[in-house]
Design a protein around this motif. Sequence first.
Motif, short mmCIF file in Angstrom:
data_model
loop_
_atom_site.label_atom_id
_atom_site.label_comp_id
_atom_site.label_asym_id
_atom_site.label_seq_id
_atom_site.Cartn_x
_atom_site.Cartn_y
_atom_site.Cartn_z
N GLU A 177 -128.90 37.19 -21.44
CA GLU A 177 -129.88 36.29 -22.06
C GLU A 177 -130.96 37.08 -22.80
OE1 GLU A 177 -131.54 33.59 -19.27
OE2 GLU A 177 -129.77 32.27 -19.23
N LEU A 178 -131.39 38.20 -22.22
CA LEU A 178 -132.49 38.98 -22.80
C LEU A 178 -132.03 39.95 -23.88
CD1 LEU A 178 -134.51 39.83 -19.56
CD2 LEU A 178 -135.25 38.32 -21.42
N ALA A 179 -130.79 40.41 -23.80
CA ALA A 179 -130.32 41.47 -24.72
C ALA A 179 -130.49 41.11 -26.20
CB ALA A 179 -128.87 41.81 -24.41
N PRO A 180 -130.19 39.88 -26.63
CA PRO A 180 -130.31 39.59 -28.07
C PRO A 180 -131.75 39.48 -28.56
CG PRO A 180 -128.81 38.05 -26.96
CD PRO A 180 -129.57 38.76 -25.91
N THR A 181 -132.72 39.45 -27.67
CA THR A 181 -134.12 39.31 -28.06
C THR A 181 -134.74 40.69 -28.28
OG1 THR A 181 -135.11 39.42 -25.84
CG2 THR A 181 -134.18 37.30 -26.53
N SER A 182 -136.00 40.69 -28.73
CA SER A 182 -136.71 41.96 -28.94
C SER A 182 -137.85 42.13 -27.95
CB SER A 182 -137.25 42.02 -30.37
OG SER A 182 -138.14 40.94 -30.60
N VAL A 183 -137.93 41.26 -26.92
CA VAL A 183 -139.05 41.31 -26.00
C VAL A 183 -139.00 42.58 -25.15
CG1 VAL A 183 -139.24 38.80 -25.89
CG2 VAL A 183 -137.85 40.01 -24.18
N SER A 184 -140.18 43.04 -24.75
CA SER A 184 -140.26 44.18 -23.83
C SER A 184 -139.85 43.72 -22.44
CB SER A 184 -141.69 44.73 -23.80
OG SER A 184 -142.07 45.21 -25.07
N VAL A 185 -139.10 44.58 -21.75
CA VAL A 185 -138.59 44.23 -20.43
C VAL A 185 -139.03 45.29 -19.43
CG1 VAL A 185 -136.53 43.79 -19.03
CG2 VAL A 185 -136.58 43.08 -21.44
N LEU A 186 -139.51 44.83 -18.28
CA LEU A 186 -139.86 45.73 -17.18
C LEU A 186 -138.80 45.59 -16.10
CD1 LEU A 186 -142.04 47.69 -16.03
CD2 LEU A 186 -143.01 45.70 -14.85
N ILE A 187 -138.18 46.69 -15.73
CA ILE A 187 -137.12 46.69 -14.72
C ILE A 187 -137.70 47.24 -13.42
CG2 ILE A 187 -134.84 47.56 -14.10
CD1 ILE A 187 -134.34 47.98 -17.10
N ARG A 188 -137.55 46.49 -12.36
CA ARG A 188 -138.03 46.93 -11.05
C ARG A 188 -136.84 47.19 -10.14
NH1 ARG A 188 -142.51 43.29 -8.47
NH2 ARG A 188 -142.43 45.04 -7.04
N GLY A 189 -136.90 48.28 -9.41
CA GLY A 189 -135.82 48.59 -8.49
C GLY A 189 -136.09 49.90 -7.76
N GLU A 190 -135.42 50.07 -6.63
CA GLU A 190 -135.60 51.27 -5.82
C GLU A 190 -134.90 52.47 -6.47
OE1 GLU A 190 -134.19 50.54 -1.89
OE2 GLU A 190 -135.56 48.85 -1.53
N THR A 191 -135.22 53.64 -5.97
CA THR A 191 -134.58 54.87 -6.44
C THR A 191 -133.06 54.76 -6.31
OG1 THR A 191 -136.47 56.22 -5.84
CG2 THR A 191 -134.37 57.35 -6.05
N GLY A 192 -132.35 55.11 -7.39
CA GLY A 192 -130.90 55.12 -7.34
C GLY A 192 -130.23 53.77 -7.47
N SER A 193 -130.99 52.72 -7.78
CA SER A 193 -130.40 51.38 -7.85
C SER A 193 -129.75 51.08 -9.19
CB SER A 193 -131.46 50.31 -7.54
OG SER A 193 -132.55 50.40 -8.44
N GLY A 194 -130.00 51.93 -10.21
CA GLY A 194 -129.33 51.74 -11.49
C GLY A 194 -130.22 51.19 -12.59
N LYS A 195 -131.49 51.58 -12.59
CA LYS A 195 -132.42 51.04 -13.60
C LYS A 195 -132.04 51.47 -15.02
CE LYS A 195 -136.08 52.64 -11.33
NZ LYS A 195 -135.48 53.01 -10.01
N GLU A 196 -131.64 52.73 -15.19
CA GLU A 196 -131.26 53.17 -16.53
C GLU A 196 -129.98 52.49 -16.99
OE1 GLU A 196 -130.33 57.18 -19.18
OE2 GLU A 196 -131.50 57.35 -17.33
N CYS A 197 -129.07 52.24 -16.08
CA CYS A 197 -127.83 51.53 -16.43
C CYS A 197 -128.15 50.13 -16.95
CB CYS A 197 -126.92 51.45 -15.21
SG CYS A 197 -125.31 50.70 -15.55
N VAL A 198 -129.09 49.45 -16.31
CA VAL A 198 -129.51 48.12 -16.76
C VAL A 198 -130.15 48.21 -18.14
CG1 VAL A 198 -131.12 46.22 -16.32
CG2 VAL A 198 -129.71 47.13 -14.46
N ALA A 199 -131.01 49.22 -18.32
CA ALA A 199 -131.67 49.41 -19.62
C ALA A 199 -130.64 49.64 -20.73
CB ALA A 199 -132.64 50.57 -19.55
#
Length: 444
Positions: free
Chosen positions: A159-181
């Motif tokens: 839902e968010l990918a086609p938009t240009s809004v800034s996104v803040l990803i929250r998650g613990e160490t090693g949970s895959g934040k860069e993969c989501v980005a």
Amino acid sequence: MQQILFIDDEAPIREAVQQWLELSGLAVRTCARAEEALALLDADFSGVVVSDVRMPGMDGLALLERVRALDAELPVIMVTGHGDVPMAVAALQQGAYDFIEKPFTPERLLGSLQRALDKRRLVCENRALRRQVAQRGCIEGRLLGVSRAMEELRRQILELAPTSVSVLIRGETGSGKECVARCLHAFGPRADKAFVAVNCAAIPEQLFESELFGHESGAFTGAQGKRIGRIEHAAGGTLFLDEVESLPLAQQAKLLRVLQEKSLERLGSNRSIAVDLRVISAVKPDLVAEVRAGRFREDLLYRLNVAELHIPSLRERHEDIPLLFEHFAQAAAERHGREARPLGAAELTGLLTRDWPGNVRELANAAERHALGLGGGTGAAAAPQSLGEQLEAFEAQCLRQALQQCRGNIAEVMALLQLPRRTLNEKMQRHGLSRGDFLPAGEE
């Protein structure tokens, strides 16, 4: 729901077996001829085949050969008369899962079926995972997992990918934040532009300005040439700021200005350079608390946190652990030129009873150790648990898997686990499990 396909040319036997199995909560379909059963089978059949050996037309051994040609991992249980035991042994040598001699008790058949169904379920789950991995262009091939939490995360990303809004990803160490980005970038309109990742915690404070904004030759001692900063390099694409809470306050103010003005000035220059980019940030602590503590600018928080994504920890999605582990172990075995090693029941229990403070990164490390045959790959790293605690953890995992497989349908869970409703309700309550957490998205 997994199904039993039972083939026997004698109607009384078919009726009796169907009644036994259905009373045990299993789904059953019967056929009088092998040819009829073959028409119902394909490589995606999720259940088990049970067939008499001696039948008119195509016999059980010919059926076994045809089934194994269709799918060599589909369990086939052969039912034999007293004089057919040598034939049944030959069937085992040809790949039959088990054979049962007539007359047999319901308990004997049920025991063999439960083991075969468990094996088939694991085969089907692993195949589904491999299909996900093969779909490199699909988000399921990048963010693996069958849990409802991961289904919801993938839905939010798309839902968010086609938009240009800034996104803040929250998650613990090693949970895959860069993969989501990277998924937000890859499934959006900027996918063909640069994805620039910046680990804010890894840059010395005195180098922040040069790294982010760039510099002109001679801007400071040692600046012997012009440098394009990370922000300028990301122009047209995506800038990913990992551990953004580590940004020094002085650089936070400059970053805010760049985001507001959509332009920057390199260090040592007065010329403004237009930058059009999307900013995705990742954080471990609560940034609101960082703002209250005076370590993070409130206005920058609002600029970065137009939309927020939460990545569940591994302990919040235990049902994904076997699939993820198999994927990482297979990939590691291929990298190192090793044969993939099967995961034993004790090792699986060890995986399911760990806390995984390092999340997916720690799981991948354990899988690589397992693939290399190193000790400790799947053993519990936390404090040893008593037998009772391990049994409780395993029971909770079985309940989660059943609820996930049946998508929250309590009647199907009762049939799958062979539990009365009251017992199931008590166990779900004890383990903090709610039917609503496993319903398909959009259902109440």
